[in-house]
Scaffold this motif. Structure first.
Motif, PDB file in Angstrom:
ATOM      1  N   GLY A  29     -10.732   7.615   2.026  1.00  0.00           N
ATOM      2  CA  GLY A  29     -10.946   6.642   3.097  1.00  0.00           C
ATOM      3  C   GLY A  29      -9.699   5.787   3.242  1.00  0.00           C
ATOM      4  O   GLY A  29      -8.594   6.318   3.372  1.00  0.00           O
ATOM      5  N   ASN A  30      -9.837   4.470   3.185  1.00  0.00           N
ATOM      6  CA  ASN A  30      -8.664   3.604   3.323  1.00  0.00           C
ATOM      7  C   ASN A  30      -8.023   3.243   1.984  1.00  0.00           C
ATOM      8  O   ASN A  30      -7.133   2.397   1.921  1.00  0.00           O
ATOM      9  CB  ASN A  30      -9.020   2.335   4.133  1.00  0.00           C
ATOM     10  CG  ASN A  30     -10.142   1.559   3.439  1.00  0.00           C
ATOM     11  OD1 ASN A  30     -10.598   1.964   2.363  1.00  0.00           O
ATOM     12  ND2 ASN A  30     -10.563   0.456   4.039  1.00  0.00           N
ATOM     13  N   LYS A  31      -8.481   3.897   0.913  1.00  0.00           N
ATOM     14  CA  LYS A  31      -7.857   3.662  -0.394  1.00  0.00           C
ATOM     15  C   LYS A  31      -6.716   4.654  -0.589  1.00  0.00           C
ATOM     16  O   LYS A  31      -6.923   5.863  -0.491  1.00  0.00           O
ATOM     17  CB  LYS A  31      -8.891   3.844  -1.511  1.00  0.00           C
ATOM     18  CG  LYS A  31     -10.061   2.858  -1.432  1.00  0.00           C
ATOM     19  CD  LYS A  31     -11.018   3.074  -2.607  1.00  0.00           C
ATOM     20  CE  LYS A  31     -12.190   2.113  -2.516  1.00  0.00           C
ATOM     21  NZ  LYS A  31     -13.179   2.487  -1.461  1.00  0.00           N
ATOM     22  N   VAL A  32      -5.523   4.153  -0.881  1.00  0.00           N
ATOM     23  CA  VAL A  32      -4.396   5.056  -1.097  1.00  0.00           C
ATOM     24  C   VAL A  32      -4.525   5.720  -2.469  1.00  0.00           C
ATOM     25  O   VAL A  32      -5.375   5.341  -3.279  1.00  0.00           O
ATOM     26  CB  VAL A  32      -3.034   4.331  -0.968  1.00  0.00           C
ATOM     27  CG1 VAL A  32      -2.864   3.744   0.438  1.00  0.00           C
ATOM     28  CG2 VAL A  32      -2.889   3.246  -2.046  1.00  0.00           C
ATOM     29  N   GLN A  61       0.825  -1.213   0.000  1.00  0.00           N
ATOM     30  CA  GLN A  61       0.000   0.000   0.000  1.00  0.00           C
ATOM     31  C   GLN A  61       0.862   1.268   0.000  1.00  0.00           C
ATOM     32  O   GLN A  61       0.564   2.232  -0.686  1.00  0.00           O
ATOM     33  CB  GLN A  61      -0.961   0.013   1.212  1.00  0.00           C
ATOM     34  CG  GLN A  61      -2.020  -1.086   1.182  1.00  0.00           C
ATOM     35  CD  GLN A  61      -3.027  -0.928   0.044  1.00  0.00           C
ATOM     36  OE1 GLN A  61      -3.284   0.177  -0.430  1.00  0.00           O
ATOM     37  NE2 GLN A  61      -3.578  -2.040  -0.426  1.00  0.00           N
TER      38      GLN A  61
END
Lengths: 448, 448
Positions: free
Chosen positions: B414-417, B386
């Motif tokens: 959010g939690n997406k790079v 990630q």
């Protein structure tokens, strides 16, 4: 370039003298003529060209030398070129990556304007009009005093008050309402006979507000009031602001351009002591609507701290260039129109000296007067004199617009009934136009 | 006209393919090249023309078919003609007397947009951008519930809360801060996998806020989120708003234009139940910056009551025409730019059916994707996967801009790079451009 400009102006002047300032139509009739309705199918090129002609024909010729109606008039051709360029390039001032030229240009133009205020450093932003510039000043003052307001809102704070003169622009009122401060918390300061804020009255009203438990926040001074063109005594007001530690804002939307003039800049003596200045080059400098600068003395990045939301989709911090060049997070807008090019190009074209000449040219700017029609001349003592006089300007204005020969505004002020306010600064204006104006008022009002 | 437009587009397309999207210069170098400094004396016509060329040369070509970077792109030539006309006529939307054509035109364009929302009556205003349109909605909701806020400010009121999804635009935050409500009083509602607000979570959060003593004020739904292009389920949200008697605002700055399309307008089912809608035709319809409409269902003159300051110098009540045509007192601005002409002329040119085609044309609009470089392909299980992926987009973006071949944005969510968000709707875009885009991303990232 100055002489070229004048020559061009002279040519246009000849041209526009043949045109009416306006071609009045009743709204219902105009709507029919324009066929405004939007339909499912498109139209021919020929038809569209006719539409463009109609729009121009029935629009007010604000560049006509006899348009005296507002605090804007005339068009500068360099500025207009800058405006066409802006429209064609169609970008947005929020990040350096989509507006590299305009970001650097806006910073330079703001630097140039700040220099005229007397600041070698500082901050600023072009805003969509002076009203919004004034709102920024209020929000910055509030944030500086109570940074927690940004996250918590006004609830935990003491009641805040704003001070401005009774002849200040109505945007102070609109701003206080919009920002949740409330119009009752604007305290109106008295003016002298010339319409200038009285610093002693300001001082007293600040003390009174404190004694009533309010926290005085900001004084909004006016440099060039809307009706009379009065300049508040900034140096004296600065003393009062310093004494009480208040944010000093100068609404110089109309008057700011005197800073270009060696002859007139004394009117704004003390402006360099202000915290913020709102100045609209779209008015006296004819840069074109809209061109409105908010200037700040602050060097602590207050503008950004106060307004930032750190949107990660736009203001990524892992960019390959200096992200301080992404101006967008200083603003309450996301999309922000490029308003600097028109001023920059005009300024390059004529230089500061050329802009100074434009400010120095008119002998008067806000010329306020009554036309006393023959029927009431010498009857100042009559009981109905004021009532009759109040009805004169609206009738003359109606006749003027319906004939389309010129445009000038009117309004009452305090205990003065309706009078004309003629705004005199268009670069196209000649002695002949002024003579025409006086004769025309006489002609339109002689039977009243 | 549609075919004429396409032909013109095709010609331009050939032309622009020879141009770079941008010609990158380091800021210091660009400032030197442009010689931005403002001086005392003017410059020759020749020099000024060179400056205009330089400004264009180093500006981003936002109309290039490979400009995928923002929610605006492309230029419509009819709209551009309308923009030039607006600039040349240089007037202000505050009164009918200085803008008779544009007042009637703005009313008609707003009527046309409202009709697409599903309202036969209502109110509205063109605003300087969607962020400010959103602020108007908040201020109107607040005033409707507590009219005394205009004069007294927020102090006497209970704490107000605003509800919006975690993927809504950052202007909701900016608005809450500016209006004195505070960003802590924005309650973020969860979204589903597609980025759409979850109405059940909204309902629960409203109840929770009430139980904590706050007064829920407004729900700001999003029709077309900035990153993913998601549409909140308006019909379901309307049920929740009705149940709790909250103002329902739809931020359709990006997505509103789907209302032109029979095929896509289902995405905004329920919009007619909203109290207010913000819609930016400068985005998907390519009307040009700025063109942003605030639309209201209200027929009680709320907009004017909430914002009026009754300035006697501008909005005289003894005028000879219907003073309801003086729109200025509905606005927080005084000077307000004419933003309706460009949209009106374009709409006349291609009709609603032509605008519908533009919306129907792209298969995708917000296309979000990762480029996985060869070195980490198949290594999703690695601990540093990630972190390494997050660094890919910024490097490719830097290389892309420095070569100037195309522009596309990236961001985390959010939690997406960091991933790319490609905005695909420019009318100039061809299959060839899409192929080029994919090859170019591959080329720029193959060594990473």
């Amino acid at each position: 370039m100055v002489s070229h400009y004048s020559e061009f102006s002279a040519k246009l002047n000849v041209h526009v003298l043949f045109l009416q300032v306006c071609e009045w139509k009743e709204p219902e009739q105009l709507a029919l003529l324009l066929d405004l309705e939007l339909r499912a199918t498109g139209e021919s090129q020929h038809r569209l060209l006719q539409r463009v002609e109609d729009v121009a024909k029935y629009s007010i010729k604000t560049s006509h030398p006899r348009f005296f109606n507002q605090l804007f008039a005339g068009v500068d051709y360099h500025a207009l070129a800058g405006r066409f360029l802006t429209e064609a390039l169609n970008t947005n001032l929020y990040t350096y990556e989509v507006a590299p030229v305009f970001v650097l240009m806006e910073l330079e133009v703001l630097r140039g304007l700040r220099q005229l205020v007397g600041w070698t450093e500082g901050d600023g932003l072009f805003c969509p009009g002076g009203s919004i510039s004034n709102m920024y000043a209020m929000n910055l003052a509030r944030y500086q005093l109570f940074p927690e307001v940004k996250s918590q809102g006004l609830w935990g704070l003491p009641r805040l008050t704003i001070f401005t003169s009774i002849e200040s622009h109505y945007s102070v009122k609109k701003g206080a309402a919009f920002l949740g401060i409330g119009t009752d918390n604007i305290i109106l300061v008295k003016v002298d006979d010339g319409g200038r804020m009285i610093p002693e009255d300001l001082d007293e009203k600040i003390k009174l507000a404190k004694s009533q438990g309010a926290v005085p926040l900001l004084v909004s001074c006016t440099a060039g009031t809307t009706v009379q063109g009065a300049f508040d005594p900034l140096d004296h007001i600065a003393d009062v602001c310093e004494k009480h530690k208040l944010w000093m804002h100068v609404d110089a939307a109309w008057g700011g351009s005197v800073l270009f003039s060696k002859q007139h800049r004394h009117l704004m003596k003390g402006v360099e002591r202000a915290n913020s200045v709102a100045w609209n080059p779209h008015k006296m400098l004819t840069a074109g609507l809209q061109c409105s600068a908010l200037l700040l003395q602050d060097t602590t990045n207050l503008l950004k701290k106060c307004h930032s939301a750190n949107a990660t989709y736009l203001f990524q911090q892992d960019k390959f260039y200096d992200v301080n060049l992404d101006l967008g997070d200083k603003s309450i807008q996301c999309s922000r129109k490029v308003d600097c090019v028109k001023l920059w190009l005009m300024w390059k074209a004529v230089g500061s000296s050329g802009l100074a000449k434009r400010v120095d040219r008119p002998e008067f700017v806000n010329v306020c007067f009554w036309f006393i029609p023959p029927s009431i001349r010498g009857k100042e003592g009559n009981k109905d004199y004021q009532d009759r006089l109040a009805k004169v300007a609206p009738v003359i204005k109606e006749r003027m617009i319906k004939e389309g020969t010129m445009m000038v505004g009117y309004q009452p002020l305090g205990n003065k009934v309706n009078f004309f306010r003629m705004v005199v600064f268009s670069p196209l204006l000649s002695q002949k136009d002024m003579d025409f104006f006086l004769d025309e008022i006489e002609r339109l009002g002689k039977d009243l």
